[in-house]
Design a protein around this motif. Sequence first.
Motif, short mmCIF file in Angstrom:
data_model
loop_
_atom_site.label_atom_id
_atom_site.label_comp_id
_atom_site.label_asym_id
_atom_site.label_seq_id
_atom_site.Cartn_x
_atom_site.Cartn_y
_atom_site.Cartn_z
N ALA A 230 0.83 -1.21 0.00
CA ALA A 230 0.00 0.00 0.00
C ALA A 230 0.87 1.25 0.00
O ALA A 230 0.63 2.20 -0.76
CB ALA A 230 -0.94 -0.01 1.21
N TRP B 28 2.79 1.47 -3.39
CA TRP B 28 1.89 1.88 -4.48
C TRP B 28 1.62 3.38 -4.40
O TRP B 28 1.65 4.08 -5.42
CB TRP B 28 0.59 1.08 -4.40
N CYS B 29 1.39 3.87 -3.19
CA CYS B 29 1.18 5.31 -3.01
C CYS B 29 2.40 6.10 -3.47
O CYS B 29 2.29 7.08 -4.20
CB CYS B 29 0.86 5.60 -1.54
N GLU C 176 2.48 6.05 -7.27
CA GLU C 176 1.50 6.95 -7.89
C GLU C 176 1.92 8.41 -7.78
O GLU C 176 1.66 9.21 -8.68
CB GLU C 176 0.12 6.76 -7.24
N VAL D 54 0.40 6.34 4.41
CA VAL D 54 -0.25 6.73 3.15
C VAL D 54 -0.88 8.12 3.29
O VAL D 54 -0.75 8.97 2.40
CB VAL D 54 -1.29 5.68 2.73
N TYR E 275 -13.93 5.01 -9.34
CA TYR E 275 -13.08 4.69 -8.21
C TYR E 275 -13.90 4.75 -6.93
O TYR E 275 -15.05 5.19 -6.93
CB TYR E 275 -11.87 5.63 -8.16
N LEU F 238 -8.65 8.40 -8.85
CA LEU F 238 -7.93 7.62 -7.85
C LEU F 238 -7.63 8.47 -6.63
O LEU F 238 -7.17 9.60 -6.75
CB LEU F 238 -6.61 7.10 -8.44
N VAL G 188 -6.70 8.21 -2.02
CA VAL G 188 -6.15 7.41 -0.93
C VAL G 188 -7.04 6.20 -0.64
O VAL G 188 -6.54 5.12 -0.30
CB VAL G 188 -5.98 8.29 0.33
N ASP H 109 -8.60 4.31 -2.67
CA ASP H 109 -8.27 3.22 -3.59
C ASP H 109 -6.96 2.53 -3.20
O ASP H 109 -6.83 1.31 -3.36
CB ASP H 109 -8.18 3.74 -5.02
N ILE H 110 -6.01 3.29 -2.68
CA ILE H 110 -4.75 2.70 -2.26
C ILE H 110 -5.00 1.66 -1.18
O ILE H 110 -4.46 0.54 -1.22
CB ILE H 110 -3.77 3.78 -1.75
N MET I 276 -5.29 -2.41 -2.95
CA MET I 276 -4.09 -3.22 -2.72
C MET I 276 -4.45 -4.65 -2.31
O MET I 276 -3.62 -5.55 -2.42
CB MET I 276 -3.19 -2.57 -1.68
N TYR J 16 0.73 0.10 -9.79
CA TYR J 16 0.03 -1.08 -9.25
C TYR J 16 0.72 -2.36 -9.72
O TYR J 16 0.94 -3.29 -8.94
CB TYR J 16 -1.42 -1.05 -9.70
#
Length: 214
Positions: free
Chosen positions: A15, A18-19, A22, A71, A153, A159, A161, A163-164, A168, A199
């Motif tokens: 997570a 990925w953040c 992005e 995050v 989303y 997109l 936070v 979605d993060i 995940m 992702y």
Amino acid sequence: MLKVWGRKTSSNVQAVMWCIGELGLPYQRVDIGHKYGGNQSPEFLAMNPNGLVPVLRDGDGPPLFESAAIVRYLASRYGNDTFWPHDPLARATVDVWAEWAKSSVYVGFARPVFWPMIRVAPEKRDTQTLAEAMDSLTKLLKIADDRLAQHDYLAGDRLTVADILFGMLLYRYYTLDMARPTLPALENYYQRLTQRPAYQEHVMVPYDELREPA
């Protein structure tokens, strides 16, 4: 530069990574935990007394732990107004879904579904308990499916936070060898996530090393 302590096969590390991906931030990641060890060393416990990953340090700042808090920090410092709104009410609207993903969906998936599926041999699984856990998880995922039938989303059409902290989980959910209900909007959402380079790099990570040895 950001420094992250945590193995790439940890969903909570994923997570955070990925953040970071992005947001396009430079980073260094150190493998810690599980087969790599190191998370019970005095040095690591000084950063996170829980002995868990991830831990993040931003430059000379203090070490941060708890993936959702990390995050939110990254989004607050480096994200734009769409990813993590500045307006308190707009931010709370995103955070409602972020908190739901972490406190409800993650809790309903990781320990009761994911770990029994990969750490327990099929013939030794408690099938009744696992079926009950899947029923509970499916009720939550149907909430997401209804939401995603209205928006691209989780918290809207971009997109965020939320979605993060929700998305995940989906790589593991959709790659486990198990029966799943048909949830078209959720499946389409997952397919959209799989097209995102960050992702692909940080979440779509094989988890065979977590399986119980034969």
